[in-house]
Design an enzyme around this catalytic site. Sequence first.
Site, mmCIF file in Angstrom:
data_model
loop_
_atom_site.group_PDB
_atom_site.id
_atom_site.type_symbol
_atom_site.label_atom_id
_atom_site.label_comp_id
_atom_site.label_asym_id
_atom_site.label_seq_id
_atom_site.Cartn_x
_atom_site.Cartn_y
_atom_site.Cartn_z
ATOM 1 N N CYS A 118 0.839 -1.209 0.000
ATOM 2 C CA CYS A 118 0.000 0.000 0.000
ATOM 3 C C CYS A 118 0.872 1.256 0.000
ATOM 4 C CB CYS A 118 -0.939 -0.008 1.192
ATOM 5 S SG CYS A 118 -0.117 -0.167 2.789
ATOM 6 N N GLY A 130 17.330 -23.590 17.468
ATOM 7 C CA GLY A 130 17.313 -22.183 17.825
ATOM 8 C C GLY A 130 15.910 -21.748 18.152
ATOM 9 N N SER A 157 12.228 -19.964 18.078
ATOM 10 C CA SER A 157 11.296 -19.722 16.978
ATOM 11 C C SER A 157 11.486 -18.315 16.437
ATOM 12 C CB SER A 157 9.851 -19.891 17.453
ATOM 13 O OG SER A 157 9.612 -21.220 17.837
ATOM 14 N N GLY A 158 11.501 -18.202 15.095
ATOM 15 C CA GLY A 158 11.668 -16.905 14.461
ATOM 16 C C GLY A 158 13.100 -16.509 14.213
ATOM 17 N N GLY A 160 15.110 -17.888 12.015
ATOM 18 C CA GLY A 160 15.472 -18.036 10.606
ATOM 19 C C GLY A 160 15.742 -19.450 10.157
ATOM 20 N N LYS A 161 15.377 -20.458 10.976
ATOM 21 C CA LYS A 161 15.652 -21.853 10.607
ATOM 22 C C LYS A 161 14.886 -22.257 9.345
ATOM 23 C CE LYS A 161 14.218 -23.593 14.467
ATOM 24 N NZ LYS A 161 13.725 -22.341 15.081
ATOM 25 N N THR A 162 13.576 -21.974 9.324
ATOM 26 C CA THR A 162 12.767 -22.327 8.151
ATOM 27 C C THR A 162 13.209 -21.532 6.933
ATOM 28 O OG1 THR A 162 10.859 -22.923 9.518
ATOM 29 C CG2 THR A 162 10.420 -22.354 7.222
#
Length: 708
Positions: free
Chosen positions: A12, A510, A512-513, A515-517
């Site tokens: 936007c 590590g 959550s959040g 950067g593993k995924t």
Amino acid sequence: MRLLLQTESSECGLACLAMIASHYGYHTDLPDLRRKFAISLKGATLAQLMRHASALHLSTRPLRLELDELSELQLPCILHWNLNHFVVLKKVSKNWQGKVSLTLLDPAVGERRVSLEEASAHFTGVALELLPSAAFVAKDERKRIAIRDLTGHILGLRPAIAKVMLLALALEIFAICSPLFNQFVIDEVIVSGNKELLTVLVFGFALLMVTQTAIGLARSWFLMRWSMDISFQWSARVFAHLTHLPVSFFEKRHLGDVVSRFGSIGAIQSTLTSLFVESALDGLMALLALGMMLVYSLKLSALVLVTVLIYALLRWAFYQPFREASQERLILSSKENSHFLETLRAVTPLKLFGREEERRARWLNLKMDVQNRDIKTQKMSILFKVANTTLFGIQGLALFYIGAGQVMQNALTVGMLMAFSSYAGTFSGRFFSLIDLFVNLKMLSLHSERLADIVLEEAETDQALETDLSRIQPGITLNNIKFRYADGEPWVLNGIHLSIPAGQSIALVGPSGCGKTTLCKIILGLLKPTEGEILIDGIPVRQLGLKAYRQLVGTVMQDDVLLAGSIMDNISFFDAHTDRDRVERCARQAAIHEDISAMPMGYQTLVGDMGSSLSGGQKQRVLLARALYKQPKILALDEATSHLDVENEHKVNQALASLNLTRIMVAHRPETINAAQRVVALREGQVVEIRACVEVAADAETEAVRVA
């Protein structure tokens, strides 16, 4: 100022920036700005907008102000709206009662007016003024989208057009002769009382009518078949391109919006094949009719030409309102479709949380927005039809009034007046069709721009290297991998150097959040690293080719889904030559064979919509069996055993350990982490090698690995 509607859910701010730049003379489009300024899924901050505006040579001035101070702003400017949205303030106006209203250009829904009372519930008190700097240059950098770019090569196009043109030309010849029948009957037959001539004329023109009907039927039949053929070719080509787009394309768009854009194929195709082809010879027919009219009467011909000119002015006056209404309708409809599809996909949590009524009320509001837009459009349509009918009526009355005077002066016969009236109707109708065609072709730009968001989006690059994949050793090397979702945002991965030898199992751990995924998706080629490269057996993945590389990889991701079909279909992933023995072997390795055998239909059991008939653990094990059926050399598992009980998780880990695979596991659970030969933690965008995992703990929000 030109209204621009956002394409991606988070752009936007970019759309607002483009609208203000166009106000000062710099015209660009969103795809071009998107290439210049990357916007993450989280959207843009005010600081990012200021940096992007500076790159466009617009000076910025951020302000914090109250509602009653909006009239003092340098307009147009950008307002922060609803804490997560940007809109353009176009005008502040006051009515005769002294009430103030704001005219907003909202990139999500279009132009709208709101009162100060309505604005107080949405305006956050932050505004951004923009003015051209000394380096600002007014220019037009919009790229014109050719229909050929959207359709690609259509097989059999030229021969089909030639056949339709020949049939249409034959029809036009009959159409130009028809008014002569009226003239002969009135002037020759009725006046002389010659019944024999009447009989000959009736039979002759009856034969012409039958021939004309047969040719018209042949043209309609051929046009229908040709239209279906083009629609199939075009849809197949666009769908194939859609499936080759990167994952990030779909992550930034709502499902309903993608479906709506794909549906624009039908609107474009129907206009091009039906209206365009049927009107292709209208120009020639109009000229022939005009020639015949001029032969009969110059005065009456001038009257008809004035009527056509007035109709053209009417269409021009109504064009912009109709275009804006159609554009807003498309956006509102796609939002309603997205909400509808999202509701169906989330029906279980909606029931569990008791939010059905709230969701229904929200859908009704969106549906009402669409209907309100339709009502406004229909009001304009009714007004236009009334004006059009009135114009035709006045033309008819004036034509007969002036024509009757010429008949009484013996300048025309009654038959000639009737023939002229027919030619005038033909000329007006055909010329009106040409004007409508021109307007509809201009209106097609709405659908063209929406479809171009799919068709002109760059597909995943795949520069394949001819090589024998059986010789590739599944060793993976990451060289200085850096990644962030947009310029100005913090690095998610900041200089990853990691080597995974062939056959090794590694656990990425590590909080959550961290950067593993994201790292896992980069390794799989689903995301492109901002910097650095990935090598497989010493060969860069971009050189090997994504398609070839993914043949080596089996995956179970967090958001993996099963497709409608049987369990066997899903394990083999609908392989045309399913190997039943391999399916069962993979099911045993995934510890799901016994569960499947206990089902009444065994491997032919249907999984339901997206695996709804299976439990979470069963679904994960079927997905794992599917990954193993591929016979990969690399296995990437992102929380692939998170729904399993300890016993089944132990069985799965034992089975995987016996396979000669390079395993990359994103995990929080101790059983899976301990099954890995190597543990690597992600901290602040970098990897830290861990030799021994001492303690695994979980808190209320994230599961984090603590090591000593």
